[in-house]
Design a protein around this motif. Structure first.
Motif, PDB file in Angstrom:
ATOM      1  N   PRO A  90       0.829  -1.212   0.000  1.00 26.79           N
ATOM      2  CA  PRO A  90       0.000   0.000   0.000  1.00 26.79           C
ATOM      3  C   PRO A  90       0.858   1.255   0.000  1.00 26.79           C
ATOM      4  O   PRO A  90       2.087   1.182   0.219  1.00 26.79           O
ATOM      5  CB  PRO A  90      -0.778  -0.128   1.311  1.00 26.79           C
ATOM      6  CG  PRO A  90       0.147  -0.896   2.208  1.00 26.79           C
ATOM      7  CD  PRO A  90       0.826  -1.895   1.309  1.00 26.79           C
ATOM      8  N   PRO A  91       0.270   2.432  -0.234  1.00 30.67           N
ATOM      9  CA  PRO A  91       1.045   3.682  -0.171  1.00 30.67           C
ATOM     10  C   PRO A  91       1.684   3.837   1.199  1.00 30.67           C
ATOM     11  O   PRO A  91       1.010   3.814   2.231  1.00 30.67           O
ATOM     12  CB  PRO A  91      -0.024   4.759  -0.414  1.00 30.67           C
ATOM     13  CG  PRO A  91      -1.097   4.062  -1.179  1.00 30.67           C
ATOM     14  CD  PRO A  91      -1.133   2.667  -0.627  1.00 30.67           C
ATOM     15  N   ILE A 210      -5.985  10.245   3.020  1.00 31.81           N
ATOM     16  CA  ILE A 210      -5.695   9.019   3.749  1.00 31.81           C
ATOM     17  C   ILE A 210      -6.635   8.907   4.939  1.00 31.81           C
ATOM     18  O   ILE A 210      -7.162   9.913   5.415  1.00 31.81           O
ATOM     19  CB  ILE A 210      -4.219   8.983   4.218  1.00 31.81           C
ATOM     20  CG1 ILE A 210      -3.938  10.119   5.208  1.00 31.81           C
ATOM     21  CG2 ILE A 210      -3.273   9.054   3.031  1.00 31.81           C
ATOM     22  CD1 ILE A 210      -2.531  10.069   5.788  1.00 31.81           C
ATOM     23  N   PRO A 211      -6.883   7.685   5.425  1.00 31.57           N
ATOM     24  CA  PRO A 211      -7.790   7.515   6.570  1.00 31.57           C
ATOM     25  C   PRO A 211      -7.323   8.325   7.771  1.00 31.57           C
ATOM     26  O   PRO A 211      -6.122   8.390   8.065  1.00 31.57           O
ATOM     27  CB  PRO A 211      -7.714   6.012   6.842  1.00 31.57           C
ATOM     28  CG  PRO A 211      -7.307   5.406   5.543  1.00 31.57           C
ATOM     29  CD  PRO A 211      -6.370   6.404   4.913  1.00 31.57           C
ATOM     30  N   ASN A 224      -5.376  13.738  11.438  1.00 34.54           N
ATOM     31  CA  ASN A 224      -4.892  14.443  10.248  1.00 34.54           C
ATOM     32  C   ASN A 224      -5.029  15.950  10.386  1.00 34.54           C
ATOM     33  O   ASN A 224      -4.172  16.713   9.913  1.00 34.54           O
ATOM     34  CB  ASN A 224      -5.649  13.956   9.009  1.00 34.54           C
ATOM     35  CG  ASN A 224      -5.289  12.534   8.634  1.00 34.54           C
ATOM     36  OD1 ASN A 224      -4.268  12.008   9.074  1.00 34.54           O
ATOM     37  ND2 ASN A 224      -6.125  11.908   7.832  1.00 34.54           N
ATOM     38  N   ALA A 225      -6.112  16.408  11.021  1.00 35.83           N
ATOM     39  CA  ALA A 225      -6.314  17.847  11.182  1.00 35.83           C
ATOM     40  C   ALA A 225      -5.191  18.469  12.006  1.00 35.83           C
ATOM     41  O   ALA A 225      -4.735  19.583  11.713  1.00 35.83           O
ATOM     42  CB  ALA A 225      -7.667  18.113  11.845  1.00 35.83           C
ATOM     43  N   SER A 226      -4.719  17.756  13.025  1.00 33.68           N
ATOM     44  CA  SER A 226      -3.617  18.258  13.856  1.00 33.68           C
ATOM     45  C   SER A 226      -2.327  18.342  13.051  1.00 33.68           C
ATOM     46  O   SER A 226      -1.531  19.276  13.222  1.00 33.68           O
ATOM     47  CB  SER A 226      -3.412  17.347  15.067  1.00 33.68           C
ATOM     48  OG  SER A 226      -4.553  17.332  15.899  1.00 33.68           O
TER      49      SER A 226
END
Length: 238
Positions: A90-91, A210-211, A224-226
């Motif tokens: 996967p990536p 990405i998740p 991700n927001a952080s």
């Protein structure tokens, strides 16, 4: 700078090893991109993905090496950049050390193909280099070891299996610390990408595809927001 690529698959991204030497970085030429109606850039062709990766390596590796020598002169700063040739992976990107202690920055084919522009590649590369410069591998090992010791002591004191307590303690210690590692690598990765001539804020848009791990107790990555907020904050100060 000398780059040596060895491509395995024809007409596709293949395995490669990039050997680099310290040379001054020049301003990179931006890669042309288009956007979808929703504003999200589409995937690029394999040919463009390869060209983007090669261009980013030429620009980012020397900057990463300079930052490494300035911030951690006791480390081996001769980065070796490799691509995992397995098409079923996967990536992903990672940082590790070879047997001699040389820092390795690894990228899967899927990650290179999924990057929508050079800014994303540059940010990810800077992020992985930052893990080495910040000595995160050694710190995480120490944290895991400390957690294992504490977990074993607690387990023994309440009559539980010591091995199980050590394993749980080591896992908790390593994962709890890894969230801080990721944010620290995001911050320094922003500096490296910016000084190499790329836009780290645009590069951090990779997180929007990405998740999101959220803020799970045993999660290995912060929300991700952080991470995006960290990049924006550091970038505004450069």
């Amino acid at each position: 700078m000398r780059l040596v690529f060895s491509f395995i698959a024809a007409a596709a991204l293949g395995a490669c090893t990039v050997e680099t030497a310290e040379t001054p970085a020049s301003k990179p030429a931006p890669a042309p991109t288009t956007t979808t109606k929703a504003g999200s850039p589409p995937k690029v062709s394999s040919r463009t993905a390869v060209a983007n990766f090669k261009a980013v390596v030429r620009q980012v590796e020397p900057v990463a090496e300079q930052e490494c020598r300035a911030r951690a002169p006791d480390l081996n700063c001769d980065f070796k950049i490799v691509v995992d040739e397995r098409t079923n992976q996967p990536p992903n990107a990672f940082q590790t050390l070879d047997k001699s202690g040389r820092p390795i920055l690894g990228f899967t084919i899927a990650l290179i193909a999924d990057a929508r522009n050079r800014d994303e590649v540059a940010f990810v590369m800077g992020h992985e280099a930052a893990h080495h410069i910040s000595k995160h591998l050694a710190k995480q090992q120490q944290t895991a070891m400390g957690g294992a010791i504490i977990g074993g002591i607690i387990a023994a004191s309440v009559g539980l299996d010591v091995n199980a307590g050590q394993q749980l303690g080591g896992t908790v210690g390593a994962r709890a610390y890894s969230k801080n590692n990721e944010l620290e690598a995001d911050a320094l990765g922003t500096v490296i990408a910016k000084r190499a001539g790329y836009d780290p804020v645009r590069g951090a848009e990779f997180f929007t595809r990405i998740p999101d791990p959220g803020d799970r107790f045993l999660g290995t990555h912060p929300p991700n927001a952080s991470r995006i907020e960290t990049v924006r904050k550091v970038n505004s100060q450069l």
